[in-house]
Design a protein around this motif. Structure first.
Motif, PDB file in Angstrom:
ATOM      1  N   ARG A 188      68.935  23.029  11.470  1.00 16.12           N
ATOM      2  CA  ARG A 188      67.916  23.119  12.507  1.00 16.12           C
ATOM      3  C   ARG A 188      67.227  24.475  12.382  1.00 16.12           C
ATOM      4  NH1 ARG A 188      68.622  18.740  15.538  1.00 16.12           N
ATOM      5  NH2 ARG A 188      70.580  18.178  16.482  1.00 16.12           N
ATOM      6  N   ALA A 189      65.998  24.547  12.913  1.00 17.24           N
ATOM      7  CA  ALA A 189      65.249  25.805  12.892  1.00 17.24           C
ATOM      8  C   ALA A 189      64.241  25.785  14.021  1.00 17.24           C
ATOM      9  CB  ALA A 189      64.543  25.988  11.552  1.00 17.24           C
ATOM     10  N   SER A 190      63.937  26.982  14.508  1.00 16.36           N
ATOM     11  CA  SER A 190      62.989  27.107  15.607  1.00 16.36           C
ATOM     12  C   SER A 190      62.447  28.530  15.629  1.00 16.36           C
ATOM     13  CB  SER A 190      63.701  26.806  16.925  1.00 16.36           C
ATOM     14  OG  SER A 190      62.842  26.938  18.021  1.00 16.36           O
ATOM     15  N   VAL A 191      61.194  28.686  16.014  1.00 17.98           N
ATOM     16  CA  VAL A 191      60.607  30.013  16.207  1.00 17.98           C
ATOM     17  C   VAL A 191      60.608  30.300  17.700  1.00 17.98           C
ATOM     18  CG1 VAL A 191      58.546  31.439  15.969  1.00 17.98           C
ATOM     19  CG2 VAL A 191      59.185  29.865  14.130  1.00 17.98           C
ATOM     20  N   ILE A 192      61.130  31.477  18.056  1.00 18.15           N
ATOM     21  CA  ILE A 192      61.171  31.893  19.456  1.00 18.15           C
ATOM     22  C   ILE A 192      60.639  33.323  19.572  1.00 18.15           C
ATOM     23  CG2 ILE A 192      63.130  30.387  19.994  1.00 18.15           C
ATOM     24  CD1 ILE A 192      64.905  32.929  20.013  1.00 18.15           C
ATOM     25  N   PRO A 193      60.165  33.692  20.753  1.00 18.28           N
ATOM     26  CA  PRO A 193      59.771  35.092  20.960  1.00 18.28           C
ATOM     27  C   PRO A 193      61.023  35.981  20.934  1.00 18.28           C
ATOM     28  CG  PRO A 193      58.861  33.668  22.691  1.00 18.28           C
ATOM     29  CD  PRO A 193      59.857  32.854  21.924  1.00 18.28           C
ATOM     30  N   VAL A 194      60.926  37.140  20.332  1.00 18.20           N
ATOM     31  CA  VAL A 194      62.059  38.063  20.276  1.00 18.20           C
ATOM     32  C   VAL A 194      62.526  38.437  21.679  1.00 18.20           C
ATOM     33  CG1 VAL A 194      62.732  40.424  19.622  1.00 18.20           C
ATOM     34  CG2 VAL A 194      61.639  38.922  17.947  1.00 18.20           C
ATOM     35  N   GLU A 195      61.606  38.461  22.633  1.00 19.15           N
ATOM     36  CA  GLU A 195      61.994  38.800  24.006  1.00 19.15           C
ATOM     37  C   GLU A 195      63.028  37.826  24.574  1.00 19.15           C
ATOM     38  OE1 GLU A 195      58.288  36.673  26.392  1.00 19.15           O
ATOM     39  OE2 GLU A 195      58.066  38.722  25.655  1.00 19.15           O
ATOM     40  N   ASN A 196      63.191  36.639  23.968  1.00 18.54           N
ATOM     41  CA  ASN A 196      64.182  35.660  24.413  1.00 18.54           C
ATOM     42  C   ASN A 196      65.567  35.886  23.799  1.00 18.54           C
ATOM     43  OD1 ASN A 196      62.038  34.558  25.756  1.00 18.54           O
ATOM     44  ND2 ASN A 196      61.993  32.648  24.610  1.00 18.54           N
ATOM     45  N   ILE A 197      65.685  36.865  22.925  1.00 20.72           N
ATOM     46  CA  ILE A 197      66.966  37.146  22.270  1.00 20.72           C
ATOM     47  C   ILE A 197      67.748  38.136  23.118  1.00 20.72           C
ATOM     48  CG2 ILE A 197      68.087  38.114  20.233  1.00 20.72           C
ATOM     49  CD1 ILE A 197      65.690  37.164  18.589  1.00 20.72           C
TER      50      ILE A 197
END
Length: 185
Positions: free
Chosen positions: A21-30
């Motif tokens: 699986r793969a997904s792009v997320i905003p770094v602020e969500n890490i």
């Protein structure tokens, strides 16, 4: 290229290389936590002080968490491998090696994507060399290729999985590894 198109392209790329699986997320969500450094110091993996890209040699945890925050997006990906049973250490190591090979291929192909900055983070200690120069008293042999782990940067990987819409555990007798590519457009 629009952001969504870019995100779709790099997500498709890592999936084509074998990610589960793969997904792009905003770094602020890490979510990060300096307490992960304490877990590294417990040396469960055997790399603490024995790998240039692992603590304590990788850098101050607060500096690394701050560096992570300077990026805008993260391509989060996972590999899932079946094991003979939950004690299949050899299977776990083989799965880790396959995950690392995927990361190496991804890095090569991501070099063709027009991104302004990129930071690859993997699973476990850097595995670019069969034996890290740290163990032989040498400097890092490939500083341009060396990869720190998500945990080295204080990333809470179980919460990263949730943020990326993935499962942290993917079933009995499986092992799941995570990687991320932090980037700016």
């Amino acid at each position: 290229m629009e952001n969504k198109e870019m995100f779709d392209t790099i997500t498709s790329l890592v999936l084509s290389l074998g990610a589960y699986r793969a997904s792009v997320i905003p770094v602020e969500n890490i979510q990060t936590d300096a307490a992960f450094r304490d877990m590294c110091a417990a040396n469960v993996c055997g790399n603490y002080g024995r790998n240039w890209m692992c603590p304590p040699d990788a850098g101050d945890i607060h500096d690394l968490m701050a560096e992570l925050r300077t990026y805008s997006y993260a391509l989060v990906y996972q590999t899932v491998s079946e094991l003979e049973d939950s004690y299949d250490f050899e299977g776990m190591m083989e799965a880790g090696a396959r995950h690392n090979q995927l990361m190496i291929k991804l890095r090569g192909q991501m070099a063709e994507v027009p991104l302004s900055r990129v930071l690859h983070l993997g699973a476990g200690g850097c595995r670019m060399c069969e034996v890290c120069g740290k163990r032989t008293g040498e400097p890092c042999r490939h500083p341009d290729l060396a990869v720190a782990s998500l945990e080295t940067y204080g990333v809470n990987v179980s919460k990263l999985a949730t943020a990326a819409g993935m499962k942290y555990i993917n079933g009995q007798d499986t092992v799941t590894y995570f990687g991320a590519v932090l980037f700016d457009i």
